[in-house]
Design a protein around this motif. Structure first.
Motif, PDB file in Angstrom:
ATOM      1  N   GLU A  39      81.622   7.126  19.651  1.00 46.43           N
ATOM      2  CA  GLU A  39      80.945   5.903  20.759  1.00 46.43           C
ATOM      3  C   GLU A  39      79.221   7.042  20.807  1.00 46.43           C
ATOM      4  O   GLU A  39      79.946   8.294  21.488  1.00 46.43           O
ATOM      5  N   VAL A  40      78.426   5.997  20.645  1.00 40.46           N
ATOM      6  CA  VAL A  40      76.734   6.796  20.526  1.00 40.46           C
ATOM      7  C   VAL A  40      76.695   7.043  22.342  1.00 40.46           C
ATOM      8  O   VAL A  40      76.513   5.956  22.238  1.00 40.46           O
ATOM      9  N   VAL A  41      76.506   8.411  22.885  1.00 38.51           N
ATOM     10  CA  VAL A  41      76.257   8.549  24.512  1.00 38.51           C
ATOM     11  C   VAL A  41      75.050   8.516  24.287  1.00 38.51           C
ATOM     12  O   VAL A  41      74.595   8.880  25.597  1.00 38.51           O
ATOM     13  N   ALA A  42      74.005   9.125  23.935  1.00 37.50           N
ATOM     14  CA  ALA A  42      72.552   9.319  23.289  1.00 37.50           C
ATOM     15  C   ALA A  42      71.934   9.114  22.755  1.00 37.50           C
ATOM     16  O   ALA A  42      72.408   9.625  21.270  1.00 37.50           O
ATOM     17  N   GLU A  43      71.359   9.301  22.642  1.00 37.60           N
ATOM     18  CA  GLU A  43      69.974   8.666  21.425  1.00 37.60           C
ATOM     19  C   GLU A  43      68.340   9.321  21.848  1.00 37.60           C
ATOM     20  O   GLU A  43      68.287   8.777  23.132  1.00 37.60           O
ATOM     21  N   LEU A  44      68.073  10.453  20.884  1.00 37.04           N
ATOM     22  CA  LEU A  44      67.360  10.676  21.585  1.00 37.04           C
ATOM     23  C   LEU A  44      65.645  11.337  20.629  1.00 37.04           C
ATOM     24  O   LEU A  44      66.154  11.180  19.145  1.00 37.04           O
ATOM     25  N   PRO A  52      69.079  18.485  28.264  1.00 35.44           N
ATOM     26  CA  PRO A  52      69.889  18.122  29.082  1.00 35.44           C
ATOM     27  C   PRO A  52      70.530  16.420  29.037  1.00 35.44           C
ATOM     28  O   PRO A  52      71.389  16.726  29.933  1.00 35.44           O
ATOM     29  N   ALA A  53      70.202  16.441  27.928  1.00 39.39           N
ATOM     30  CA  ALA A  53      70.857  14.897  27.478  1.00 39.39           C
ATOM     31  C   ALA A  53      72.118  14.951  27.325  1.00 39.39           C
ATOM     32  O   ALA A  53      73.719  14.099  28.009  1.00 39.39           O
ATOM     33  N   ALA A  54      72.319  16.888  26.555  1.00 39.93           N
ATOM     34  CA  ALA A  54      73.592  16.615  26.223  1.00 39.93           C
ATOM     35  C   ALA A  54      74.286  17.013  27.109  1.00 39.93           C
ATOM     36  O   ALA A  54      76.043  16.734  27.873  1.00 39.93           O
ATOM     37  N   LEU A  55      73.990  18.223  27.745  1.00 41.36           N
ATOM     38  CA  LEU A  55      74.194  18.210  29.956  1.00 41.36           C
ATOM     39  C   LEU A  55      75.034  17.442  30.237  1.00 41.36           C
ATOM     40  O   LEU A  55      76.223  17.341  31.259  1.00 41.36           O
ATOM     41  N   ARG A  56      74.024  16.653  30.275  1.00 42.06           N
ATOM     42  CA  ARG A  56      74.737  14.792  31.365  1.00 42.06           C
ATOM     43  C   ARG A  56      75.721  13.738  29.755  1.00 42.06           C
ATOM     44  O   ARG A  56      76.149  13.594  31.584  1.00 42.06           O
ATOM     45  N   HIS A  57      75.552  14.104  29.228  1.00 40.51           N
ATOM     46  CA  HIS A  57      76.434  13.051  28.603  1.00 40.51           C
ATOM     47  C   HIS A  57      78.143  13.841  28.130  1.00 40.51           C
ATOM     48  O   HIS A  57      78.604  13.152  27.360  1.00 40.51           O
ATOM     49  N   ARG A  58      78.078  15.231  27.627  1.00 43.41           N
ATOM     50  CA  ARG A  58      79.191  16.253  27.232  1.00 43.41           C
ATOM     51  C   ARG A  58      79.177  14.971  26.292  1.00 43.41           C
ATOM     52  O   ARG A  58      80.667  14.982  25.807  1.00 43.41           O
TER      53      ARG A  58
END
Length: 138
Positions: A39-44, A52-58
């Motif tokens: 599951e892709v939880v963030a794309e940057l 910051p995205a990793a800390l938010r989405h783990r």
């Protein structure tokens, strides 16, 4: 109502994708989303947004392009390792340059792959990295 007697689902690996080329990032995300256990939880598109995205989405695994703008992929991987050590990092590169594999491993990356490899190699690498393995495919 399900009383827990049905088949259990395999755990889902949560993935962050950081790639600055829009078409490639979109293709990677679409490819990964075809897999039931990914599951892709963030794309940057830039390195300064990864932590910051990793800390938010783990995410469990971060797939990071080595040549990201603003903060390069190796610096990003090192910072991610420091701030979120449970997230494993897979570095992607278009051009494997001498010393980058060693720099990636020193930054805490679990894997180093070239972008021109087959799609199933990337998917397999993500699964292996999520299990704690380390690999280099050039």
């Amino acid at each position: 109502m399900d009383c827990g007697g049905g088949p259990s689902r395999a755990p889902v690996t949560r993935i962050l994708v950081a790639e600055d080329v829009d078409d490639l990032r979109d293709t990677l995300v679409a490819l990964l989303e075809l897999e039931d256990d990914l599951e892709v939880v963030a794309e940057l598109a830039s390195g300064d947004r990864v932590v910051p995205a990793a800390l938010r989405h783990r995410p469990d695994v971060a797939v990071i392009d080595i040549g990201l703008p603003h903060v390069d992929g190796l610096t990003t991987a090192a910072e991610l390792r420091r701030r979120l050590p449970a997230c494993r990092t897979l570095i992607l590169t278009g051009l494997p340059r001498p010393g980058n594999v060693q720099r990636a491993l020193a930054a805490g990356a679990s894997a180093f792959l070239t972008k021109d490899g087959p799609a199933d190699e990337l998917i397999d690498a993500i699964r292996r990295v999520a299990r704690g393995e380390q690999l280099i495919a050039l």
